[in-house]
Motif scaffolding. Structure first.
Motif, PDB file in Angstrom:
ATOM      1  N   UNK A  78      49.636  63.179  11.926  1.00  0.00           N
ATOM      2  CA  UNK A  78      51.009  63.519  12.468  1.00  0.00           C
ATOM      3  C   UNK A  78      51.982  62.403  12.607  1.00  0.00           C
ATOM      4  N   UNK A  79      51.316  61.310  13.066  1.00  0.00           N
ATOM      5  CA  UNK A  79      52.229  60.053  13.350  1.00  0.00           C
ATOM      6  C   UNK A  79      52.771  59.612  12.064  1.00  0.00           C
ATOM      7  N   UNK A  80      51.891  59.418  11.062  1.00  0.00           N
ATOM      8  CA  UNK A  80      52.296  58.857   9.864  1.00  0.00           C
ATOM      9  C   UNK A  80      52.997  59.850   9.116  1.00  0.00           C
ATOM     10  N   UNK A  81      53.055  61.273   9.348  1.00  0.00           N
ATOM     11  CA  UNK A  81      53.834  62.095   8.549  1.00  0.00           C
ATOM     12  C   UNK A  81      55.434  61.880   9.226  1.00  0.00           C
ATOM     13  N   UNK A  82      55.497  62.004  10.607  1.00  0.00           N
ATOM     14  CA  UNK A  82      56.652  61.690  11.458  1.00  0.00           C
ATOM     15  C   UNK A  82      57.201  60.452  10.689  1.00  0.00           C
ATOM     16  N   UNK A  83      56.645  59.490  10.907  1.00  0.00           N
ATOM     17  CA  UNK A  83      57.240  58.235  10.761  1.00  0.00           C
ATOM     18  C   UNK A  83      57.776  57.982   9.284  1.00  0.00           C
ATOM     19  N   UNK A  84      57.105  58.526   8.273  1.00  0.00           N
ATOM     20  CA  UNK A  84      57.557  58.804   7.021  1.00  0.00           C
ATOM     21  C   UNK A  84      58.735  59.455   6.767  1.00  0.00           C
ATOM     22  N   UNK A  85      58.773  60.630   7.427  1.00  0.00           N
ATOM     23  CA  UNK A  85      59.780  61.508   7.292  1.00  0.00           C
ATOM     24  C   UNK A  85      61.197  61.093   7.921  1.00  0.00           C
ATOM     25  N   UNK A  86      61.088  60.143   8.827  1.00  0.00           N
ATOM     26  CA  UNK A  86      62.303  59.625   9.743  1.00  0.00           C
ATOM     27  C   UNK A  86      62.541  58.572   8.633  1.00  0.00           C
ATOM     28  N   UNK A  87      62.125  57.714   8.134  1.00  0.00           N
ATOM     29  CA  UNK A  87      62.396  56.816   7.008  1.00  0.00           C
ATOM     30  C   UNK A  87      62.894  57.243   5.887  1.00  0.00           C
ATOM     31  N   UNK A  88      62.354  58.298   5.464  1.00  0.00           N
ATOM     32  CA  UNK A  88      62.876  59.123   4.201  1.00  0.00           C
ATOM     33  C   UNK A  88      64.153  59.568   4.567  1.00  0.00           C
ATOM     34  N   UNK A  89      64.394  60.395   5.808  1.00  0.00           N
ATOM     35  CA  UNK A  89      65.765  61.059   6.108  1.00  0.00           C
ATOM     36  C   UNK A  89      66.741  59.758   6.318  1.00  0.00           C
ATOM     37  N   UNK A  90      66.242  58.539   6.845  1.00  0.00           N
ATOM     38  CA  UNK A  90      67.360  57.615   6.632  1.00  0.00           C
ATOM     39  C   UNK A  90      67.953  57.121   5.541  1.00  0.00           C
ATOM     40  N   UNK A  91      67.068  56.967   4.509  1.00  0.00           N
ATOM     41  CA  UNK A  91      67.306  56.342   3.266  1.00  0.00           C
ATOM     42  C   UNK A  91      68.088  57.619   2.562  1.00  0.00           C
ATOM     43  N   UNK A  92      67.890  58.963   2.574  1.00  0.00           N
ATOM     44  CA  UNK A  92      68.569  59.718   1.935  1.00  0.00           C
ATOM     45  C   UNK A  92      69.959  59.719   2.587  1.00  0.00           C
ATOM     46  N   UNK A  93      69.993  59.204   3.864  1.00  0.00           N
ATOM     47  CA  UNK A  93      71.658  59.433   4.344  1.00  0.00           C
ATOM     48  C   UNK A  93      72.346  58.280   3.769  1.00  0.00           C
ATOM     49  N   UNK A  94      71.582  57.085   3.577  1.00  0.00           N
ATOM     50  CA  UNK A  94      72.213  55.843   3.030  1.00  0.00           C
ATOM     51  C   UNK A  94      72.765  56.165   1.347  1.00  0.00           C
ATOM     52  N   UNK A  95      71.587  56.790   0.772  1.00  0.00           N
ATOM     53  CA  UNK A  95      72.070  56.754  -0.661  1.00  0.00           C
ATOM     54  C   UNK A  95      73.200  57.210  -1.476  1.00  0.00           C
ATOM     55  N   UNK A  96      73.839  58.231  -0.876  1.00  0.00           N
ATOM     56  CA  UNK A  96      75.444  58.557  -1.410  1.00  0.00           C
ATOM     57  C   UNK A  96      76.316  57.423  -1.132  1.00  0.00           C
ATOM     58  N   UNK A  97      76.202  56.715   0.133  1.00  0.00           N
ATOM     59  CA  UNK A  97      77.122  55.691   0.072  1.00  0.00           C
ATOM     60  C   UNK A  97      76.885  54.482  -0.759  1.00  0.00           C
TER      61      UNK A  97
END
Length: 398
Positions: free
Chosen positions: A268-287
């Motif tokens: 659960x910890x690994x899944x949540x941490x990776x999800x947070x990091x992926x969401x942060x990167x997806x928010x930066x990709x359009x810019x």
């Protein structure tokens, strides 16, 4: 009269002459006497000009003295210095800083809980140390490192695989099957005791009554019972090793359950941490993609393309972690069910060999030893004793 060292008498001529190379204060010229106290006019020689303005004629002596004193500069006219700051005593590092739950701000808490809900982990309620661990793990993820992404949570997956293999070995070693087989053989031994010789209504009972006497019939039944008891004791002795192994395994199932819970939390910890990091990167990709407009540098475009490819790989990784977590979640009730069934089997088998079989033997011997009972009542009594043993033994196989 004040006397100084100049008035000290020289050594008498009779004393030996001093070394001329050694000079003492006696050889020094006398200092001139200090001038007598005088007014301000006496402090300047004749012809010298004083910096103190002359008092006008007709001024009183007291006023003239005050005017002269005002012209004298002393240190009192200087501005006062500021006091030096007092030294600050040392204090413990981070003494005014919270390092537990207060160190996690509310915004991060909400973001982490939202991430848990987004990655299908809403059934997990993290405490403050777990939230901090998720935060640290998300910050340490090397998002565009292919080797890191491949090995991410691989140790947790390996632990889960080992746990599943150990559980399969403990369930499939055949110990419970051997106990059930021994119970079936003992049940057949009990059923094999022929009580029809005591039944006057049966054909075998009437033949035995014509061919043998009453004592002979009971003696034959007692011998058959003793042989059955010996066979049952041998079956019980053969199950001792399996009973000891299953008793140890019952305690090990509790350890397996705790290990499975740990694996579930780690996934659960690994899944949540990776999800947070992926969401942060997806928010930066359009810019970052929009910033490439008009840029001719091929390496800049390649960096953004590599980041988008890494995001796709991380999405696939998250799907695998969700599947592993679901498998771990299903293993928890499986462990509890297996542990409960094993506990029930051990209890029933223990009741059979420790309580039922000794009671059956005692009742059977007591019934055969009653001389005043006739064969009919003895037969009914032994049938009842046999049934009291067969019923719980048959329940052992359900």
């Amino acid at each position: 009269m004040v006397k100084t060292f100049h008035d000290v008498n020289r050594p008498a001529p009779s004393e030996p002459a001093a070394d001329p190379a050694i000079r003492t204060f006696h050889d020094q010229a006398p200092k001139p006497a200090a001038p007598a106290a005088a007014g301000p006019a006496a402090m300047f020689p004749a012809g010298a000009t004083s910096t103190t303005p002359a008092a006008p004629q007709g001024t009183a002596p007291a006023a003239a003295a005050a005017q002269a004193a005002a012209a004298v500069q002393t240190f009192h006219h200087l501005p006062a210095r500021e006091a030096a700051p007092r030294p600050v005593p040392p204090r413990v590092l981070f003494a005014d800083r919270a390092v537990t739950a207060e160190a996690i701000d509310a915004q991060w808490r909400e973001a982490t809980r939202a991430a848990l809900a987004d990655c299908d982990c809403a059934d997990f309620t993290p405490d403050d140390p777990t939230l901090q661990r998720i935060r640290m793990m998300a910050a340490e993820i090397r998002f565009d490192d292919a080797v890191y992404q491949t090995r991410y949570a691989s140790d947790v997956a390996e632990t889960l695989r080992q746990l599943q293999d150990e559980l399969a070995r403990k369930i499939g070693d055949g110990a419970i099957g051997r106990l059930q087989a021994a119970s079936r053989r003992m049940l057949e031994i009990v059923r094999g005791i022929d009580l029809d010789a005591l039944d006057s209504h049966s054909v075998s009972g009437r033949l035995a009554d014509w061919w043998k006497g009453r004592d002979a019939r009971r003696a034959a039944l007692r011998a058959e019972f003793e042989a059955a008891g010996g066979a049952i004791e041998r079956e019980i002795a053969g199950t001792r090793a399996d009973l000891a192994a299953l008793g140890q395994r019952l305690a090990e199932f509790g350890t397996l359950y705790a290990r499975n819970e740990t694996v579930f939390e780690l996934l659960t910890v690994h899944l949540a941490a990776a999800h947070l990091r992926l969401r942060q990167t997806e928010a930066e990709l359009p810019a970052r993609r929009a910033a490439l407009a008009g840029v001719t540098d091929p390496f800049a475009r390649q960096a953004v393309d590599a980041l988008e490819d890494a995001a796709a790989q991380w999405r696939r990784k998250l799907d695998n972690l969700r599947l592993l977590r679901h498998t771990t979640l299903l293993t928890l009730p499986q462990l509890r069910l297996t542990q409960r069934n094993l506990h029930a089997t051990l209890n029933r088998f223990g009741d059979m060999i420790d309580v039922l079989l000794p009671a059956w033997k005692q009742q059977f011997i007591t019934a055969l030893a009653l001389p005043e009972s006739d064969d009919g009542s003895l037969f009914d009594r032994l049938v009842e004793i046999q049934a009291s043993l067969r019923k719980p033994m048959e329940e052992l196989f359900k």
